[in-house]
Design a protein around this motif. Structure first.
Motif, short mmCIF file in Angstrom:
data_model
loop_
_atom_site.label_atom_id
_atom_site.label_comp_id
_atom_site.label_asym_id
_atom_site.label_seq_id
_atom_site.Cartn_x
_atom_site.Cartn_y
_atom_site.Cartn_z
N ASP A 205 2.27 1.62 -3.51
CA ASP A 205 1.23 2.05 -4.44
C ASP A 205 0.89 3.53 -4.25
OD1 ASP A 205 1.16 -0.51 -5.47
OD2 ASP A 205 -0.64 -1.09 -4.34
N THR A 206 0.78 3.96 -3.00
CA THR A 206 0.49 5.36 -2.71
C THR A 206 1.60 6.25 -3.24
OG1 THR A 206 -0.75 4.76 -0.74
CG2 THR A 206 0.03 7.03 -0.87
N SER A 207 2.84 5.83 -3.03
CA SER A 207 3.98 6.60 -3.51
C SER A 207 3.96 6.72 -5.03
CB SER A 207 5.28 5.94 -3.05
OG SER A 207 6.39 6.62 -3.53
N LYS A 208 3.64 5.61 -5.71
CA LYS A 208 3.58 5.65 -7.18
C LYS A 208 2.46 6.56 -7.66
CE LYS A 208 5.74 1.26 -8.23
NZ LYS A 208 5.60 -0.06 -8.85
N LYS A 209 1.32 6.55 -6.98
CA LYS A 209 0.21 7.43 -7.37
C LYS A 209 0.62 8.89 -7.21
CE LYS A 209 -3.45 4.20 -6.21
NZ LYS A 209 -4.49 3.85 -5.24
N LYS A 210 1.32 9.20 -6.14
CA LYS A 210 1.77 10.58 -5.93
C LYS A 210 2.78 10.98 -7.00
CE LYS A 210 0.84 10.95 -1.02
NZ LYS A 210 1.38 11.19 0.31
N TRP B 44 10.17 9.79 -13.54
CA TRP B 44 9.28 10.88 -13.92
C TRP B 44 9.43 11.16 -15.42
CZ3 TRP B 44 9.52 15.73 -16.07
CH2 TRP B 44 8.36 16.50 -15.97
N ARG C 62 7.84 8.42 -17.52
CA ARG C 62 6.37 8.53 -17.56
C ARG C 62 5.93 9.65 -18.49
NH1 ARG C 62 6.73 6.85 -12.54
NH2 ARG C 62 6.79 8.86 -11.53
N ASP D 70 0.83 -1.21 0.00
CA ASP D 70 0.00 0.00 0.00
C ASP D 70 0.86 1.26 0.00
OD1 ASP D 70 -2.30 -1.50 -0.01
OD2 ASP D 70 -2.70 -1.24 2.15
N ASP E 48 2.75 10.06 -10.04
CA ASP E 48 2.06 10.29 -11.30
C ASP E 48 1.60 11.73 -11.46
OD1 ASP E 48 2.41 7.68 -12.09
OD2 ASP E 48 0.43 7.02 -11.42
N VAL E 49 1.28 12.38 -10.37
CA VAL E 49 0.79 13.76 -10.45
C VAL E 49 1.86 14.78 -10.07
CG1 VAL E 49 -1.60 13.10 -10.03
CG2 VAL E 49 -0.13 13.68 -8.10
#
Length: 84
Positions: free
Chosen positions: A44-49, A74, A77, A41, A51-52
Motif C-alpha cells: 500500500d505504501t509503495s502504491k501511494k508513493k 504510471w 494512472r 502495508d 501515485d505522486v
C-alpha cells in the motif's frame, strides 16, 4: 577437516532455524496475520508513493529495478486521471 565440520554445523543450524521458522509461520495464525498485514502495508505504501511519482522518477525507478511494469502502471494512472 575443521572447515568441513564448521560448514556442516552451519548447515545444520540453518536448516534447524528454517524448519522452526516455517513451523511457527504455519502453526501460529497471529504471526501469519501480522506478516500478511506487514506485507500489505508495504504494498500500500509503495502504491501511494507511485501515485505522486513524476514521470522522470518513474523512468529511473523502472531502469534501476529493471521493472518496466512501473512505467506501464504510471502511464495507465495518467490516462485514468484525464478520463480515458
Amino acid at each position: 577437516m575443521k572447515n568441513k565440520v564448521l560448514t556442516a554445523l552451519a548447515l545444520v543450524a540453518t536448516v534447524a532455524v528454517g524448519a522452526y521458522t516455517g513451523y511457527k509461520v504455519v502453526t501460529d495464525e497471529e504471526l501469519r496475520g501480522r506478516l500478511l498485514r506487514g506485507a500489505q502495508d508495504i504494498v500500500d505504501t509503495s502504491k501511494k508513493k507511485m501515485d505522486v511519482m513524476t514521470e522522470d522518477v518513474a523512468m529511473r525507478t523502472a531502469q534501476v529495478t529493471k521493472n518496466p511494469k512501473i512505467n506501464q502502471d504510471w502511464v495507465n494512472r495518467q490516462w485514468e486521471s484525464v478520463g480515458f
